[in-house]
Enzyme design. Structure first.
Site, PDB file in Angstrom:
ATOM      1  N   CYS A   1      64.475   5.514  -9.288  1.00 18.47           N
ATOM      2  CA  CYS A   1      64.222   6.955  -9.315  1.00 18.47           C
ATOM      3  C   CYS A   1      63.075   7.318 -10.247  1.00 18.47           C
ATOM      4  O   CYS A   1      62.586   8.438 -10.228  1.00 18.47           O
ATOM      5  CB  CYS A   1      65.465   7.711  -9.757  1.00 18.47           C
ATOM      6  SG  CYS A   1      66.793   7.561  -8.574  1.00 18.47           S
TER       7      CYS A   1
ATOM      8  N   CYS B   1      64.278  15.933 -17.009  1.00 16.11           N
ATOM      9  CA  CYS B   1      64.333  15.006 -18.151  1.00 16.11           C
ATOM     10  C   CYS B   1      65.383  15.469 -19.159  1.00 16.11           C
ATOM     11  O   CYS B   1      66.095  14.648 -19.742  1.00 16.11           O
ATOM     12  CB  CYS B   1      62.978  14.914 -18.839  1.00 16.11           C
ATOM     13  SG  CYS B   1      61.705  14.198 -17.789  1.00 16.11           S
TER      14      CYS B   1
END
Lengths: 392, 277
Positions: free
Chosen positions: B35, B106
């Site tokens: 990913c 993130c």
């Protein structure tokens, strides 16, 4: 901090000679080449001189050169013209690794009812030409196959392809944006019908491109309006940039041979040193058939954006095919089409050189890159077992 | 190029707490190399007090992934597990002076790693992948995660969901499904615009026109020392008299046209405004 610019496949610096040549046309000679008065009308002659220089680089006839606004416009025009001038044919062939200027335009054509075949590549980035020739049928209007890939620098055998497609009566367009000015292009021996190039990839400014159209090729304009470019591309000429492109082509023709061997030496030096200094590094693409200025390397277990931003701290400019740098969440379509493992795609870095790069600059990259890779690997949860074990 | 804050850049260049804790009391691992980002969080925990004594990380990912991981470890140290679980992904982003929209995932990864580590310590089984239906195949995102992140961060569009979870950012096949989830999730919210305009009675119509003229039209004209007076309403015909500076103004026709436009938008398409002679 001085900039070490190794991103020349993205864009190149304008050559000083090119800029000098352009300045009078930006400052004083601002007339419109279509005007009746001498002040404007004299520029027409200047544009034709530039056209001759571009034609000389391609060993083409000046009449076959159409000035456009960029490489993308040239690509779009070529495809649109082919489809429009052959209304009964509804099949287009391209590759899975084309630049978005071709790839996304083909998707656009698919939405308009065209059938599009995307030719695959192998893990070295070489085109499956058998697949390509098998895909040709009576319905095929045009094939658009790039000359060199912008990400890996891998070259496609366009002379062979053009030859075969000519026999089959299929129009052939090639996006030569990455090769024009870097490799010799001879339109007298290369039987391509159309070819795109872009000014800012060969030290001319941004905002100027060329579409070569072979004499006798059916053509339908994309930008409609005035009579400029003999009715093939409307819009007041970008005079200064056309002059600049003429000069850039003249310089490229002059330097071509020497430059190619100079760049290959620098590129090989960089690649060799990094492969040796950075464990788990690899080269993406066929190194036997590649642009002399491009190397695409992968550093496993670390991510491309992180590498680029660390390089940026040293003033070094490069690019990456990682997802985080693509503006989308998907990594490079080129490296994925080649079947490069995801781990390597995310850690890919492209260095692309120009005649303005020096040995010292390359040595600087060789000096700092291993430290960057080592540090980012220390952050990474992957590849640790591998680093701990002696190589097999 | 991303617009990273100085704090993100600084934290990325000199992250704190990089590495692993040998014999850690808790380990949380999220993401995958496929990913494009992955985070492994190690915690040293005081068994008596439940306080986090030390935190370290290993991260594969871009600058904001590394910075978010560093921020997370700095934030959790010294907190009890329950206190640490109060940290939201937005808190991580705020700690870094904000993250670009497209990089919010993130911070979500940081929050998830913390949850995984705490579950690991408490011996709770991690939610099984197949429990929540997988929506995004490209980035392996479950419906459960989409709902959770959407609620926590008040996300209402697919684009926001992609920024925070990556779902829908690959092949795009799951975009309609994400739309359905969002519609279902926020369906309790009253729709912003009624779909079919209600038929107005004459009385309502007159009241509505009066109200619009009072609250929407007059203040604007008065600001230019002009004014307008409502003389009559007959069917769809609204008769107005311009006053003040508007009287005899060369632009009066345009002013009346503008008022007519406004009334057509807000009351009905058939309204005709006429000047009082």
């Amino acid at each position: 901090m001085t900039t070490i610019y190794l991103d020349n496949n993205a864009t190149t610096p304008v050559a000083p000679e090119v800029l000098d040549e352009m300045i009078p046309f930006l400052r004083d000679l601002y007339g419109n080449p279509s005007s009746m008065h001498t002040f404007g009308g004299q520029l027409h002659r200047k544009i034709e001189e530039a056209r001759e220089k571009v034609a000389a680089l391609l060993n083409a006839h000046p009449e076959e050169i159409i000035f456009t606004s960029c490489g993308t416009e040239s690509d779009n025009t070529a495809l649109m013209s082919a489809v429009e001038s052959l209304p009964r044919k509804k099949h287009v062939i391209t590759t899975r690794v084309e630049h978005p200027a071709v790839l996304n335009f083909c998707r656009h054509l698919a939405r308009k009812g065209c059938r599009v075949t995307y030719v695959p590549v192998n893990n070295l980035g070489q085109l499956d030409t058998d697949f390509l020739f098998r895909a040709v049928d009576d319905d095929t209007a045009v094939a658009s196959i790039m000359h060199a890939n912008n990400e890996t620098g891998v070259l496609f055998p366009i002379a062979h392809i053009a030859e075969k497609l000519k026999e089959r009566g299929v129009l052939f367009h090639t996006d030569a944006v990455q090769t024009a000015g870097k490799l010799r292009l001879d339109m007298k021996s290369l039987p391509a019908d159309m070819l795109s190039l872009s000014g800012h990839k060969l030290h001319a400014p941004k905002g100027i491109g060329v579409l070569y159209v072979r004499r006798g090729t059916r053509f339908s304009p994309y930008v409609i309006g005035g009579h400029q470019e003999k009715g093939r591309r409307a819009g007041t000429e970008n005079v200064a940039s056309i002059i600049g492109l003429g000069k850039a082509c003249e310089l490229a023709a002059q330097f071509l041979q020497k430059e190619a061997s100079y760049l290959k030496v620098l590129c090989d030096r960089l690649e060799g040193a990094l492969l040796q200094a950075c464990p788990d590094a690899r080269i993406n693409g066929d190194i036997e058939n590649r642009l002399p200025n491009t190397t695409n390397m992968s550093f496993e277990f670390i991510e491309g954006e992180a590498i680029l931003l660390r390089l940026n701290e040293f003033g070094i400019c490069a690019s990456s095919g990682s997802a985080c740098t693509s503006g989308s969440l998907e990594p490079s379509h080129v490296l994925r089409a080649m079947g490069i493992p995801y781990t390597a795609v995310h850690g890919s870095v492209r260095f692309s050189l120009s005649r303005y790069n020096t040995e010292q600059e390359i040595d600087r990259v060789i000096e700092v890159m291993p430290g960057i890779v080592r540090e980012l690997r220390e952050f990474s949860p992957f590849g640790r077992e591998k680093l701990a074990c002696p190589p097999e | 190029m991303w617009e990273y804050t100085d704090k993100v850049k600084e934290t990325f260049l000199k992250p704190k707490n990089v590495g692993e804790i040998p014999n850690a009391d808790a380990v949380g691992e999220v993401g995958s190399i496929i990913c494009g980002d992955a985070l492994k969080l190690f915690l040293k925990i005081d068994k008596e007090t439940g306080k986090i004594l030390d935190a370290k990380f290993q991260t594969f990912g871009c600058a904001s992934a590394i910075a978010s991981s560093s921020a997370l470890t700095e934030m959790v140290k010294g907190k009890t597990l329950d206190e640490a679980l109060e940290i939201s992904n937005q808190d991580i982003a705020d700690f870094l002076g904000g993250l670009p929209d497209q990089k919010m995932h993130c911070s979500v990864m940081g929050r998830e790693a913390l949850e995984a580590a705490v579950a690991n310590f408490r011996g709770e089984p991690l939610p099984q992948k197949d429990e929540g239906k997988q929506v995004c195949k490209c980035f392996d995102v479950s419906e459960e995660k989409i709902r959770k992140v959407a609620v926590e961060n008040h996300l209402t569009t697919v684009e926001e969901i992609t920024n925070f979870t990556k779902a829908g950012g690959g092949c795009g096949e799951c975009v309609p499904q994400i739309e359905l989830i969002l519609r279902d999730l926020w369906s309790l919210k009253p729709p912003e615009k009624p779909t079919t305009p209600k038929r107005l009675t004459n009385l309502h119509r007159i009241a509505l026109i009066q109200e619009i003229i009072e609250s929407e039209i007059r203040p604007g004209l008065q600001a230019d020392n002009g004014d307008v007076e409502l003389i009559d309403i007959e069917g769809n015909k609204v008769t107005l008299a311009l006053r003040g500076m508007c009287t005899g103004c060369m632009m009066s026709d345009i002013t009346l046209k503008g008022i007519q436009q406004k009334l057509r938008e807000m009351v009905g398409g058939d309204i005709v405004v006429e000047a009082y002679q």
